[in-house]
Design an enzyme around this catalytic site. Structure first.
Site, PDB file in Angstrom:
ATOM      1  CB  SER A   1       8.502   2.506  21.293  1.00 37.80           C
ATOM      2  OG  SER A   1       9.709   3.088  20.917  1.00 37.80           O
TER       3      SER A   1
ATOM      4  CD  GLN B   1       8.650   6.368  24.959  1.00 37.53           C
ATOM      5  OE1 GLN B   1       9.119   7.489  25.063  1.00 37.53           O
ATOM      6  NE2 GLN B   1       9.387   5.284  25.101  1.00 37.53           N
TER       7      GLN B   1
ATOM      8  CB  SER C   1      10.286  11.666  17.384  1.00 37.78           C
ATOM      9  OG  SER C   1      11.309  11.429  18.302  1.00 37.78           O
TER      10      SER C   1
ATOM     11  CD  GLU D   1      12.995   6.792  26.806  1.00 36.45           C
ATOM     12  OE1 GLU D   1      12.656   7.980  26.706  1.00 36.45           O
ATOM     13  OE2 GLU D   1      12.765   5.940  25.932  1.00 36.45           O
TER      14      GLU D   1
ATOM     15  CB  SER E   1      20.972  10.880  19.815  1.00 42.59           C
ATOM     16  OG  SER E   1      21.425  12.205  19.988  1.00 42.59           O
ATOM     17  CG  ASN E   2      24.320   7.379  23.475  1.00 38.91           C
ATOM     18  OD1 ASN E   2      23.150   7.390  23.854  1.00 38.91           O
ATOM     19  ND2 ASN E   2      25.122   6.352  23.668  1.00 38.91           N
ATOM     20  CD  GLU E   3      25.584  11.162  18.607  1.00 35.33           C
ATOM     21  OE1 GLU E   3      24.395  10.841  18.820  1.00 35.33           O
ATOM     22  OE2 GLU E   3      26.457  10.349  18.245  1.00 35.33           O
TER      23      GLU E   3
END
Lengths: 324, 387
Positions: free
Chosen positions: B160, B125, B128, B243, B370-372
């Site tokens: 990754s 991937q 970012s 994802e 991110s979970n945020e």
């Protein structure tokens, strides 16, 4: 394999929800709180909607539905904070009664109180026509001592002698879990609406991540409690040996989700949440009450623990829907 | 609602089970995050493909079996039940594959999907950038149009598998005057193209599972763009949905972790504290809840529903569940937990799989958004809170 509600089940849920939204809003809770706390007109409306006869066979005047439908209706009763003993009578006791009694029950002419040693009280005993305990019905006592619950709309009485009955306990725990889920959903709605409306620093507090993240965490908990309740209802309906374990699992998850929703919702409401004036407290107190009713968190965790860690239950990934 | 498997579904389960029993490597492979282990995992992908198990939900024309999501869940249950390895191919089969299926041209499908299902092309991937992490719309890497090519310059990071993979897919700014979500395009390119430099990044566990990718005027045919120029953001969001949601983290993976955790608990029952016992039970309960929710979502998708922001609920749940489960294992292991090699050399790749798993689980709440960010998505798109 199709883990969806049927169209009929979705319609049933929506019809009950719409009715209760219209007829049983927060203003009704306030009126009941200031008055007699029970209202024959509310009971009559619920009977009119078919809830009393939901599980009663058609030849006894009911709708002959099953436990999936029962938990859907119970969730709506929890969402609307209905306090009449309709869940105890129609969703828990009804299938455990004899045919002629079911007929009266479906017609709304019979209210049943439930006595079980797991509870140190009996709900709605004074207005009950009979008591179900230990697999049989007995007459309601002439006199009983009223207890006061933190939940202003809950009517509790000291227990008479009660006999254990696993079938009653399991059904009651399942229906209670569904009510907890409904209460949790409502508290998330209330807190979300408040966060959209309340402004600080020149903007709705719901635009702040601190608030968003609190409420999102509640949404996650509720989302993952819901299918546990549905699976438990399905397993109980189909007589799966694992049903009691699934019910206990569902009760723990629904309790955790509802209590988390309550504590988060009061936090989001700030000082307003600590007042009697804001509606939130009705659902919050109901969640506290139901969390301890029909086996508390520790009781139900223990049942799951014994099955899973005690080693009797096969737990490979292919066993999720196993019947034996 | 019907929570029983049909006879056909049960037959399919039996078929997967017997194949897995005959083929799953007896000893665990070396870590996927290192060169040697990566190659072992790629060999396993080819073994899977030889049995036509690469991606059972894909059409037969692209190396799949044309099966529905319920059968995919059954496949996954048997895959993890058998203790089969992690999928080196996951970026391709779970993320890019569905994206190409939805947005790709027929030529792109023919060119990329079959080699993907066969494990012949392993994908990395490339999302970012150093200044575009959670704020992915801040992407600056450029793809400048030059005839039938794009000329790509810039830098990607946290890619990754980039250290070992063959190709990458990601977002690049094709309109130099554009801002934020606009003017981005979704482009595929080979990692051995002239001008590409890979700099592996050593991760928490010491291996180099992800990498930086530098692009210095890399020429890529325009035909390698998925969907229209400037439409990259919505394509990427669909990929991110895959994802976070249904495909990448199937419930059986966590149910298998919970099952191993229960077995570990039994070995340590005499010394385990009550709170660790409670954490073990919670991990099992949560893995069950995740499985049920996935069956619920899969049933809806089969009936034609589209899953959008709901995927964020899943991502939070599985990532936090995985971390809690491995944390419980670390508690059970006590003083042994820190050991990377176990006394007496128990052998086979990552000896202390719980430690490796715990370290990996810490990345779950960060990657795939991110979970945020997931909580923002839930709050804004599901609850309707103001942005």
């Amino acid at each position: 394999m199709d883990f969806r509600l049927t169209e009929d089940q979705r319609n049933l849920r929506d019809v009950i929800r719409d009715y209760l939204d219209k007829e049983h809003g927060p203003e009704v809770l306030r009126r009941l709180d200031e008055g007699e706390r029970r209202d024959p007109a509310i009971w009559a409306g619920l009977v009119e909607m078919g809830i009393a006869g939901l599980l009663v066979p058609e030849n006894h005047g009911g709708l002959e539905m099953g436990l999936i439908e029962a938990v859907l209706v119970a969730t709506e009763l929890g969402r609307a904070n209905v306090s009449e003993s309709i869940a105890d009578t129609a969703l828990i006791a009804a299938p455990l009664l004899a045919g002629d009694r079911q007929e009266a029950l479906a017609a709304g002419e019979l209210r049943v109180a439930l006595a079980h040693p797991i509870n140190p009280w009996i709900a709605d005993l004074a207005n009950a026509d009979m008591v179900l305990t230990g697999g049989k019905t007995i007459a309601a006592p002439e006199q009983c001592e009223a207890l006061e619950s933190v939940d202003p709309l809950r009517l509790l009485y000291t227990p008479m002698s009660a006999d254990a009955d696993d079938a009653l306990l399991d059904r009651a725990a399942l229906i209670t879990a569904a009510q907890l889920l409904g209460a949790g959903e409502r508290m998330l709605d209330l807190a979300t609406e408040y966060a959209k409306m309340r402004e600080q620093f020149g903007q709705p507090i719901g635009s702040f991540q601190a608030i968003k993240h609190h409420l999102a965490s509640v949404a996650v908990k509720l989302e993952f409690a819901r299918p546990l309740i549905w699976r438990a209802a399905y397993a109980a309906q189909h007589g799966h040996a694992r049903a009691p374990i699934h019910i206990s699992h569902a009760k723990v998850a629904a309790t955790d989700a509802a209590v988390f929703a309550a504590e988060t919702a009061i936090q989001v409401h700030g000082a307003m949440g600590y007042t009697y004036e804001v509606d939130l407290h009705f659902w919050m107190k109901r969640a506290w009450a139901l969390a301890g009713a029909w086996g508390d968190r520790a009781f139900h965790r223990q049942r799951v623990d014994e099955a899973v860690l005690g080693g009797t239950l096969p737990i490979t990934p292919d066993q999720t829907f196993a019947s034996e | 609602m019907d929570l029983a498997f049909t006879p056909e579904q049960q037959e399919f389960r039996a078929e997967v089970r017997s194949w897995m029993e005959a083929h799953v490597p007896k000893a665990p492979l070396k870590t996927l995050e290192g060169r040697e282990g990566f190659d072992e995992h790629v060999a396993w992908e080819r073994e899977l493909a030889s049995g036509n198990w690469g991606m059972v939900t894909w059409p037969e024309a692209y190396g799949g079996r044309g099966l529905d999501l319920i059968r995919w869940l059954i496949f996954e249950e048997e895959y993890w039940r058998a203790g089969a390895p992690l999928r080196a191919n996951q970026n391709g089969i779970f993320l890019l594959g569905p994206t190409i299926m939805e947005y790709g041209t027929d030529e792109q499908k023919a060119k990329f999907l079959t080699p993907m299902a066969k494990g012949e092309l392993i994908w990395a991937q490339a999302w970012s950038e150093p200044n575009a992490g959670s704020d992915m719309a801040a992407i600056r890497s450029r793809a400048v149009r030059d005839g039938d090519d794009y000329v790509i310059s810039g830098q990607k990071t946290w890619s990754s598998r980039a250290a070992f993979a063959d190709w990458c897919f990601g977002l690049f700014r094709t309109d130099p005057d554009s801002k934020r979500h606009k003017g981005l395009s979704f482009i595929l390119l080979p990692l051995d193209a002239p001008g590409v430099t890979i700099r592996p990044i050593r991760q928490l566990h010491g291996e180099t599972g992800f990498a930086e990718i530098f692009f210095d005027e890399v020429r890529v045919p325009v035909a390698n763009r998925i969907a229209g120029e400037g439409e990259g953001w919505s394509v990427a969001m669909a990929t991110a949905g895959f994802e976070r949601g249904l495909m990448l983290r199937s419930p059986a993976r966590f149910q298998a972790v919970a099952q191993r955790l229960v077995a570990l608990y039994r070995q340590h029952a005499d010394t385990a504290s009550p709170d660790t016992r409670a954490a073990v039970l919670q991990a099992w309960m949560d893995a069950e809840a995740y499985a049920l929710n996935t069956y619920h979502v899969a049933s809806q998708v089969i009936a034609g529903a589209h899953i959008g922001a709901e995927a964020s609920l899943n991502k939070i749940f599985w990532s936090e569940l995985d971390r809690s489960a491995h944390r419980a294992a670390m508690s059970l292991l006590g003083a042994t937990a820190e050991l990377r090699t176990l006394p007496g050399g128990k052998g086979g790749g990552e000896e202390n799989a719980w430690l490796e798993g715990y370290i990996f689980s810490l990345s779950g709440p960060i990657y795939a958004g991110s979970n945020e960010i997931q909580r923002n998505i839930i709050a804004e798109r599901l609850l309707g809170l103001p942005r």
